[in-house]
Design a protein around this motif. Structure first.
Motif, PDB file in Angstrom:
ATOM      1  N   VAL A  38      -1.985  -2.827 -10.785  1.00  0.00           N
ATOM      2  CA  VAL A  38      -2.336  -1.688 -11.633  1.00  0.00           C
ATOM      3  C   VAL A  38      -2.480  -0.391 -10.843  1.00  0.00           C
ATOM      4  N   TRP A  39      -2.912  -0.480  -9.577  1.00  0.00           N
ATOM      5  CA  TRP A  39      -3.192   0.699  -8.753  1.00  0.00           C
ATOM      6  C   TRP A  39      -2.377   0.657  -7.464  1.00  0.00           C
ATOM      7  N   SER A  40      -2.098   1.829  -6.912  1.00  0.00           N
ATOM      8  CA  SER A  40      -1.504   1.945  -5.575  1.00  0.00           C
ATOM      9  C   SER A  40      -2.274   3.029  -4.830  1.00  0.00           C
ATOM     10  N   LYS A  74      -0.779   3.125 -12.129  1.00  0.00           N
ATOM     11  CA  LYS A  74       0.629   2.872 -12.411  1.00  0.00           C
ATOM     12  C   LYS A  74       0.971   2.949 -13.902  1.00  0.00           C
ATOM     13  N   GLY A  75      -0.050   2.975 -14.756  1.00  0.00           N
ATOM     14  CA  GLY A  75       0.200   2.997 -16.193  1.00  0.00           C
ATOM     15  C   GLY A  75       0.206   4.409 -16.759  1.00  0.00           C
ATOM     16  N   GLU A  76      -0.116   4.499 -18.040  1.00  0.00           N
ATOM     17  CA  GLU A  76      -0.114   5.778 -18.761  1.00  0.00           C
ATOM     18  C   GLU A  76      -1.488   6.442 -18.709  1.00  0.00           C
ATOM     19  N   SER A 109      -4.550   9.961 -13.408  1.00  0.00           N
ATOM     20  CA  SER A 109      -3.539   9.065 -12.844  1.00  0.00           C
ATOM     21  C   SER A 109      -3.440   9.189 -11.331  1.00  0.00           C
ATOM     22  N   GLU A 110      -3.894  10.321 -10.752  1.00  0.00           N
ATOM     23  CA  GLU A 110      -3.940  10.492  -9.290  1.00  0.00           C
ATOM     24  C   GLU A 110      -5.305  11.037  -8.904  1.00  0.00           C
ATOM     25  N   ASP A 135     -14.210  -0.866 -16.087  1.00  0.00           N
ATOM     26  CA  ASP A 135     -14.530  -1.575 -17.340  1.00  0.00           C
ATOM     27  C   ASP A 135     -14.458  -3.098 -17.214  1.00  0.00           C
ATOM     28  N   GLY A 136     -15.121  -3.646 -16.209  1.00  0.00           N
ATOM     29  CA  GLY A 136     -15.174  -5.094 -16.032  1.00  0.00           C
ATOM     30  C   GLY A 136     -13.966  -5.707 -15.342  1.00  0.00           C
ATOM     31  N   LYS A 137     -12.971  -4.907 -15.000  1.00  0.00           N
ATOM     32  CA  LYS A 137     -11.785  -5.400 -14.286  1.00  0.00           C
ATOM     33  C   LYS A 137     -11.911  -5.014 -12.818  1.00  0.00           C
ATOM     34  N   LYS A 138     -11.200  -5.748 -11.973  1.00  0.00           N
ATOM     35  CA  LYS A 138     -11.279  -5.479 -10.533  1.00  0.00           C
ATOM     36  C   LYS A 138      -9.934  -5.779  -9.885  1.00  0.00           C
ATOM     37  N   GLU A 139      -9.513  -4.891  -8.994  1.00  0.00           N
ATOM     38  CA  GLU A 139      -8.285  -5.118  -8.229  1.00  0.00           C
ATOM     39  C   GLU A 139      -8.560  -4.786  -6.764  1.00  0.00           C
TER      40      GLU A 139
END
Length: 147
Positions: A38-40, A74-76, A109-110, A135-139
């Protein structure tokens, strides 16, 4: 004759200065990159390390560095507008930095963070750990110098 004597005197003084204080400068300019699903991110560093050898004295050592950390979604952008809880952290050998939703004034987005100063800097073989939570997600992913 006087002109030649002046030139000789100037050359002699420059030689004494060069022998009395020898400076060696090294540059450590690296770009660390990596990404998850999802992220870079990228961490760009420009560091300078100076060794100053003073004859008859203890050698001196100076460092300076400027760095930029950039996190990209990486998304909208419309997906980011819904985020209520957000935090990222990146950690390398020279230190760490974290930001929350309040620090970045809304998720875009950046996201970019800059710092400069003296002291520690990343080496070419360093690995920078990145953790993004929203929101509760992790990468989690690593940034490395690509060769």
């Amino acid at each position: 004759m006087i002109k030649n004597l002046g030139t000789l005197l100037l050359a002699g003084m420059l030689s004494v200065l060069l022998v009395a204080c020898n400076t060696t400068t090294y540059k450590h300019n690296y770009t660390f990159t990596g990404e998850g699903e999802v992220w870079s991110a990228a961490y760009v560093q420009k560091a300078t390390e100076k060794f100053i050898d003073k004859k008859g004295e203890r050698p001196d050592y100076e460092t300076s560095q400027q760095s930029t950390f950039e996190l990209k979604y990486k998304g909208e952008q419309t997906d980011l507008d819904k985020i209520k809880d957000f935090k990222y952290i990146f950690k390398g050998t020279s230190g760490e930095e974290s930001k929350t939703l309040e620090d970045v004034n809304g998720v875009r987005s950046e996201l970019k963070s800059e710092r400069s100063g003296s002291g520690a800097y990343e080496q070419e073989d360093s690995i920078i750990k990145v953790v993004v939570e929203w929101d509760g997600k992790k990468e989690e992913f690593d940034l490395e110098v690509r060769k």
